[in-house]
Design an enzyme around this catalytic site. Sequence first.
Site, PDB file in Angstrom:
ATOM      1  N   ARG A  53       0.657  -1.875   0.341  1.00  0.00           N
ATOM      2  CA  ARG A  53       0.027  -0.511   0.051  1.00  0.00           C
ATOM      3  C   ARG A  53       1.356   1.108  -0.214  1.00  0.00           C
ATOM      4  NH1 ARG A  53       2.072   1.956   3.984  1.00  0.00           N
ATOM      5  NH2 ARG A  53       0.525   3.293   3.865  1.00  0.00           N
ATOM      6  N   GLY A  54       0.377   2.712  -0.449  1.00  0.00           N
ATOM      7  CA  GLY A  54       0.743   3.022   0.456  1.00  0.00           C
ATOM      8  C   GLY A  54       1.308   4.075  -2.002  1.00  0.00           C
ATOM      9  N   ALA A  55       0.940   4.942  -2.213  1.00  0.00           N
ATOM     10  CA  ALA A  55       0.686   5.709  -3.192  1.00  0.00           C
ATOM     11  C   ALA A  55       2.220   4.918  -4.661  1.00  0.00           C
ATOM     12  CB  ALA A  55       0.395   6.894  -3.509  1.00  0.00           C
ATOM     13  N   ARG A  90      -7.623  -0.008  -7.124  1.00  0.00           N
ATOM     14  CA  ARG A  90      -7.563   1.146  -5.509  1.00  0.00           C
ATOM     15  C   ARG A  90      -8.257   2.519  -6.660  1.00  0.00           C
ATOM     16  NH1 ARG A  90      -4.065   0.950  -0.406  1.00  0.00           N
ATOM     17  NH2 ARG A  90      -6.002   2.558  -0.279  1.00  0.00           N
ATOM     18  N   GLN A 202      -2.060   2.855  10.063  1.00  0.00           N
ATOM     19  CA  GLN A 202      -0.961   2.738   9.546  1.00  0.00           C
ATOM     20  C   GLN A 202      -0.257   3.228  10.325  1.00  0.00           C
ATOM     21  OE1 GLN A 202      -4.015   2.755   7.483  1.00  0.00           O
ATOM     22  NE2 GLN A 202      -4.284   3.198   5.910  1.00  0.00           N
ATOM     23  N   ASP A 243      -1.997  11.043  -2.179  1.00  0.00           N
ATOM     24  CA  ASP A 243      -2.586  10.165  -2.697  1.00  0.00           C
ATOM     25  C   ASP A 243      -2.321  10.463  -4.111  1.00  0.00           C
ATOM     26  OD1 ASP A 243      -2.900   8.811   0.047  1.00  0.00           O
ATOM     27  OD2 ASP A 243      -2.979   6.762  -1.231  1.00  0.00           O
ATOM     28  N   ASN A 253      -5.299  12.559   1.258  1.00  0.00           N
ATOM     29  CA  ASN A 253      -4.431  11.911   1.503  1.00  0.00           C
ATOM     30  C   ASN A 253      -5.466  10.370   2.800  1.00  0.00           C
ATOM     31  OD1 ASN A 253      -1.512  11.122   2.655  1.00  0.00           O
ATOM     32  ND2 ASN A 253      -1.824  11.104   4.065  1.00  0.00           N
ATOM     33  N   LYS A 254      -4.665  10.323   3.312  1.00  0.00           N
ATOM     34  CA  LYS A 254      -5.743   9.095   4.253  1.00  0.00           C
ATOM     35  C   LYS A 254      -6.655  10.011   4.796  1.00  0.00           C
ATOM     36  CE  LYS A 254      -5.381   5.363   4.224  1.00  0.00           C
ATOM     37  NZ  LYS A 254      -6.188   4.492   3.261  1.00  0.00           N
TER      38      LYS A 254
HETATM   39  O1  MRU Z   1      -4.393   3.619   2.024  1.00  0.00           O
HETATM   40  P1  MRU Z   1      -3.008   3.770   2.063  1.00  0.00           P
HETATM   41  O2  MRU Z   1      -2.411   2.914   3.249  1.00  0.00           O
HETATM   42  O3  MRU Z   1      -2.663   2.890   1.099  1.00  0.00           O
HETATM   43  O4  MRU Z   1      -2.648   4.860   2.088  1.00  0.00           O
HETATM   44  C1  MRU Z   1      -1.707   5.580   2.220  1.00  0.00           C
HETATM   45  C2  MRU Z   1      -1.477   7.087   2.517  1.00  0.00           C
HETATM   46  O5  MRU Z   1      -2.607   7.745   2.321  1.00  0.00           O
HETATM   47  C3  MRU Z   1      -0.303   7.778   2.321  1.00  0.00           C
HETATM   48  O6  MRU Z   1       0.066   8.621   2.800  1.00  0.00           O
HETATM   49  C4  MRU Z   1       0.165   8.006   1.448  1.00  0.00           C
HETATM   50  O7  MRU Z   1      -0.117   6.890   0.499  1.00  0.00           O
HETATM   51  C5  MRU Z   1       0.999   8.706   0.721  1.00  0.00           C
HETATM   52  S1  MRU Z   1       2.478   8.618  -0.391  1.00  0.00           S
HETATM   53  C6  MRU Z   1       3.595   8.129   0.484  1.00  0.00           C
END
Ligand code: MRU
Length: 365
Positions: A53-55, A90, A202, A243, A253-254
């Site tokens: 996960r993470g963009a 996603r 996370q 993201d 973002n999250k």
């Molecule tokens: O749902 P996730 O864990 O994929 O979400 C991740 C985030 O929101 C991060 O802050 C985001 O991807 C930042 S990029 C490094």
Amino acid sequence: MKIDGIPYRTIRVADDDWSVEVIDQTRLPHEFALIRLETADDCARAIKDMNVRGAPLIGATAAYGICLALRADPSDAALEAACVLLGATRPTAVNLKYAIDEMRAAVAPLGANARAAAAYARAAQLCDDDVEICRRIGENGLRLIRGIAEAKPGQTVNILTHCNAGWLACVDWGTALAPIYMAHDAGIPVHVWVDETRPRNQGAALTAFELGGHGVPHTIIPDNAGGHLMQHGQVDLCITGTDRTTATGDVANKIGTYLKALAADANDVPFYVALPHTTIDWSLEDGVAGIPIEERDAREVTHMTGRTAAGEIVTVEIAAPGSPAANYGFDVTPARYITGLVTERGVCAASREGLLGLYPERRDG
Ligand code: MRU
């Protein structure tokens, strides 16, 4: 970054030279385990189930998903099927579309026999680029932290972050955490307030794992503590990842990031967002109206997974049985609440002009 002294990236081609190895992030922080991905379906599942996960890492995994698809079948039909499958995993992180478009452009013009090798080469290049981009984001963000440190000599710089925008979210280094690692390594006294980041935690699970592994002082806080800390002068700056960032500087973002930005604005705390160019969606103006927000299974809200004292990993229900729950994965922070965007090319205002100043090649695009 290193785990127990061994350098890791979050994704790599395995020793067999074709399958793909990733860190299973659903098992952190309690277990460090690698999983092997052998097909595009494996990659799609790993993204959907958030083993990765993470963009930026979502994009890198999709890139290798296309490699695996072409290794099995290099036809146009297989390429398109893999792009569609991986693109649907996603919805919010635009890095996914970026990586898929780059892969398609690299292999589509080639004859079938040349496609798989070219795909692996392009995926490796995208990963190397991501590492270098994050390193530069780190250097640019370090200047901000250094500036704050110089204004309060001998005192600790307190930084609040939300979710995980560290090396686990990327290929290495991270976006929001890269400047923090560099500040720590440069001897600047930093301390990080780590939002736990419900419902999937996370922050508590991954950001704390990362910071602890690197020796960076940090404290996990409930998601609703940030406003209180800001009100009491305990936060010098906030820095998060994103993201998807629009051409006008709105930031997805999250979920919960927006509330932190509002609290920061109300308390005159600078709020920075760190991002690679692969996270900018130049086609969008209005983030609130235009960025698709992922809705995930309500069970992530009503249940929690953790480790018992006996070392067993268990999932328990924490909500009133039968109550419905809503699980929006992301929110959008309008540009006006963002002090600056930290990119690989420098720091700019969260605005169209700010972004175009750093990416002038986009002026007519
Ligand atoms: O749902 P996730 O864990 O994929 O979400 C991740 C985030 O929101 C991060 O802050 C985001 O991807 C930042 S990029 C490094």
